[in-house]
Design an enzyme around this catalytic site. Sequence first.
Site, mmCIF file in Angstrom:
data_model
loop_
_atom_site.group_PDB
_atom_site.id
_atom_site.type_symbol
_atom_site.label_atom_id
_atom_site.label_comp_id
_atom_site.label_asym_id
_atom_site.label_seq_id
_atom_site.Cartn_x
_atom_site.Cartn_y
_atom_site.Cartn_z
ATOM 1 N N VAL A 46 0.846 -1.194 0.000
ATOM 2 C CA VAL A 46 0.000 0.000 0.000
ATOM 3 C C VAL A 46 0.882 1.246 0.000
ATOM 4 O O VAL A 46 1.755 1.405 0.855
ATOM 5 C CB VAL A 46 -0.941 0.016 1.232
ATOM 6 C CG1 VAL A 46 -1.849 1.239 1.168
ATOM 7 C CG2 VAL A 46 -1.766 -1.262 1.283
ATOM 8 N N LYS A 47 0.630 2.100 -1.007
ATOM 9 C CA LYS A 47 1.385 3.348 -1.093
ATOM 10 C C LYS A 47 0.696 4.383 -0.217
ATOM 11 O O LYS A 47 -0.518 4.596 -0.330
ATOM 12 C CB LYS A 47 1.356 3.844 -2.549
ATOM 13 C CG LYS A 47 2.699 3.790 -3.244
ATOM 14 C CD LYS A 47 2.539 4.306 -4.658
ATOM 15 C CE LYS A 47 3.850 4.611 -5.290
ATOM 16 N NZ LYS A 47 3.702 5.092 -6.668
ATOM 17 N N ILE A 48 1.469 5.015 0.623
ATOM 18 C CA ILE A 48 0.922 6.052 1.512
ATOM 19 C C ILE A 48 1.821 7.285 1.422
ATOM 20 O O ILE A 48 3.040 7.177 1.606
ATOM 21 C CB ILE A 48 0.846 5.530 2.970
ATOM 22 C CG1 ILE A 48 -0.106 4.322 3.044
ATOM 23 C CG2 ILE A 48 0.426 6.642 3.925
ATOM 24 C CD1 ILE A 48 -0.254 3.713 4.424
#
Length: 220
Positions: A82-84
């Site tokens: 997951v890109k945050i």
Amino acid sequence: MKLFIDTANIEHIREVNSWGILDGVTTNPTLCAKEGRDFREAIAEICAEVAGPVSAEAVSVNREEIITEARELSRIAPNVAVKIPMTTEGLAATKVLSGEGVKVNMTLIFSANQALLAAKVGAAFTSPFVGRIDDTGHDGMELIDEIVTVYDNYNVPTEIIAASIRHPLHVIQAAMLGADIATVPYAVIKAMVKHPLTDRGIESFLKDWEKLQDAIKVGG
Ligand code: G3P
């Protein structure tokens, strides 16, 4: 250095994967919007195609919402990362998520301090955007160099993804500086394969081979 493709286009992903060189995929909301299809469905299809990590970006802004969204995204497939984005809310969310075993790719990294903070909250990946730094008249590769040094000093396990790659020279520079991964657009991956001397060499080898076949025929 591992090679990821920076796209949400499944045809391009399939083609490059078929060459046996692909270690993972990164996407972002802009790349997904270009494909004009259901985001979660696209990520599921990409995850089924590629064995390595596939980054899907969370678009929530506050920590509780980022955590909920990231948990949902990570349930799509075991290889989702997951890109945050790098914000204080993103840091707090990443701390919780990495504690749960969710692989987080902290993105929109433009300084070594931001990369240091991403490592402190246990991000699996950090994504410095070299091309966007070059666009401002500074050298994006200096940032890769700084992050490699900082992470090496403390044996940080977070992997550095050289992102916002714009041309084949960026890939060579990232590899020489010791980035763990470069995430590369389809057109740049294709350009990495090509060299005019390779094309010219193939052409002359084939011509000479034909000549030999003709000479054998005449001789026989
Ligand atoms: O996926 C993030 C990054 O690679 C974006 O690149 O070309 O939009 O700066 P770019």
